[in-house]
Structures are given as C-alpha cells and as structure tokens.
Motif scaffolding. Structure first.
Motif, short mmCIF file in Angstrom:
data_model
loop_
_atom_site.label_atom_id
_atom_site.label_comp_id
_atom_site.label_asym_id
_atom_site.label_seq_id
_atom_site.Cartn_x
_atom_site.Cartn_y
_atom_site.Cartn_z
N ARG A 193 -14.32 -10.19 -0.07
CA ARG A 193 -13.10 -9.43 0.19
C ARG A 193 -12.30 -10.08 1.31
O ARG A 193 -12.87 -10.45 2.35
N THR A 249 -19.45 -7.45 1.33
CA THR A 249 -17.98 -7.54 1.33
C THR A 249 -17.49 -8.97 1.57
O THR A 249 -16.32 -9.18 1.86
N ASP A 287 -9.75 -8.47 2.79
CA ASP A 287 -9.08 -7.39 3.50
C ASP A 287 -9.52 -7.35 4.97
O ASP A 287 -10.48 -8.02 5.39
N LYS A 291 -11.41 -6.31 8.10
CA LYS A 291 -12.79 -5.84 8.29
C LYS A 291 -13.10 -5.69 9.76
O LYS A 291 -12.49 -6.36 10.60
N SER A 311 -18.35 6.89 3.71
CA SER A 311 -17.40 5.78 3.65
C SER A 311 -15.98 6.31 3.80
O SER A 311 -15.71 7.49 3.53
N LEU A 324 -13.93 -0.88 6.01
CA LEU A 324 -14.53 -2.09 5.45
C LEU A 324 -15.21 -2.86 6.58
O LEU A 324 -14.61 -3.15 7.61
#
Length: 254
Positions: free
Chosen positions: A196, A193, A198, A200, A140, A187
């Motif tokens: 989220r 996710t 954010d 991506k 990651s 991400l």
C-alpha cells in the motif's frame, strides 16, 4: 492500569504490531508470551528478544487454542489477553459473482472475529480471578468506515467492534474487574500493508499510543487518522467514506 509486573499474552505476536507491543511491554516491566501460527517467525522473534516466551498456536483452530490455554495455565496464567492476530485478503468487487468472496469472508471472519471469541471463552475465568486484568482487542479505522478494497476485513472488524462494546458492558453488569480496551489503528506500516502506498504510521507510534491509553484507563483508543475519521463520520458520513475510499482505487476493482 499498571502494566508493570503483569503477564501479557499477545496473539499474532511474532512480527509487526504484536512484536513491537511485546518489546514495549517488556520495557515497562511486564512478562510477555507471544503466539502465532508461523514457527519460523516465532523462532526469529525469540532470537531477537530472548526474554519472550513463544508458543506456536493458530487462533483459527480450536485444538490449538485449547492447547495454548493449557500451556499458559501451566506457566501460571496471564493478567492481560491482547488480541492482535488478524488477516486480510486481496480486495474483490462484491458486485461480481465470485466464489473467492465467500472463501475470503469465511477465512477472515474465522480469524479476526471468531478467533477472539474462541480465546475469550477459554481465558475469561482466568482473567476474572485476577485482582487487575484486561482484554485488549484490535479493531480498525475500517470498523468505522468500510474500505472498498477490504470488504470482508471491514465486515469482520465491524462485528468485532460491536462485540467489544457489548463484552465491556456485560462485564460491567456482572461487576467484573476485567477491563476491555479497544484499539482502533489507522493504516500501519507492517508486512500486511507493504504494497500500500497510502499514509501509514509506524508500529512503534501505534503501540506507544496503546500503552498510554491503557495506563490512563482509556477504554477506546483511536490513533492517528482513526480519530479524524471518527469525528468526520459522525457529522459527514459521505465525506468520511470518500476519504477512506478515494476514486483512484476504483479501477482496481473493475
């Protein structure tokens, strides 16, 4: 590395990145076996992609892992083992006394780290017997810079990152032809996710980069923001930390 004609086992292959990888590998002539712990998801994946072989198995369970190896062996074995399975738990502030912190760490480490070792111990000799074979391990961006909302997930991926590098080196020392690829995603838009907001990337974009890297024998495959964070962290680690952990997220840990 040529993927055409290879047999690939993908853990966590019933949805998200794993299922997208299965589709793209099949499209270039590979045979694909997917595994996961949710039988309903496996059934749905098999229905949407009939050419898949689906086997229920939990990487967190040694008996499941052994049964998976035996079934794969009966099917003729594999050329590539793709460790895609991973879990994440809700973020907790490590500065608080909370039993859930320990429980999260045990759970995530068992799946994200020990699950990889568990299957490698079973499949490594099989892979060594092949003329061309590989292990793919997903770490990651958070193995480079930890995420304050994902402390135990980050720690498990750091451990996995070091393990991946040493596995590659040890196989080189043994003159093994088994290749070890490390995929570092940013991400990615998956069910894990979904909450989220954010930036991506899509699973399709990530897997396309993975396939390209494998074909070029690029053993460390950083995708999207993982490339940028890697470079920034080398020279400006504080800036990299702040980019991964903007102050707006701090309130969620209070």
């Amino acid at each position: 590395m040529d993927l055409n004609g290879k047999t690939i086992l993908i853990t966590g292959g019933a949805s998200g990145i794993g299922l997208e990888a299965a589709r793209q590998f099949l499209a270039i002539g590979a045979k694909v076996i997917i595994t996961g712990r949710n039988q309903n998801k496996l059934d749905a994946a098999k229905q949407s992609v009939p050419s898949l072989i689906a086997i229920r198995s939990d990487v967190d369970n040694q008996d499941d892992a052994t049964a998976l190896f035996n079934e794969v062996n009966e099917l003729g074995g594999i050329d590539i083992l793709y460790h895609n399975a991973g879990v994440g738990t809700p973020g907790l502030n490590l500065g608080t006394a909370n039993v859930q912190i320990l429980e999260n760490a045990i759970y995530e480490t068992n799946v994200n780290y020990f699950g990889v070792l568990r299957l490698n111990n079973l499949f490594l000799n099989m892979l060594k017997s092949k003329a061309e074979s590989a292990i793919i391990i997903t770490t990651s961006l958070l193995s480079l810079v930890p995420g304050i909302e994902e402390p135990t997930y980050s720690a498990s991926k750091v451990a996995l990152g070091f393990y991946t590098k040493l596995l590659r080196k040890d196989l080189e020392i043994l003159d093994s032809t088994v290749k070890v690829f490390e995929l570092l995603p940013p991400l990615v838009a998956t069910d894990m996710t979904a909450k989220r907001n954010d930036k991506k990337i899509s699973a399709q974009e990530l897997v396309k980069a993975l396939v390209s890297g494998i074909k070029k024998n690029q053993f460390i495959i950083r995708v999207g923001d993982a490339k940028l964070i890697y470079l920034i962290n080398r020279f400006f680690p504080k800036l990299a930390f702040n980019l991964v952990n903007p102050k707006k997220i701090y309130n969620s840990l209070r």
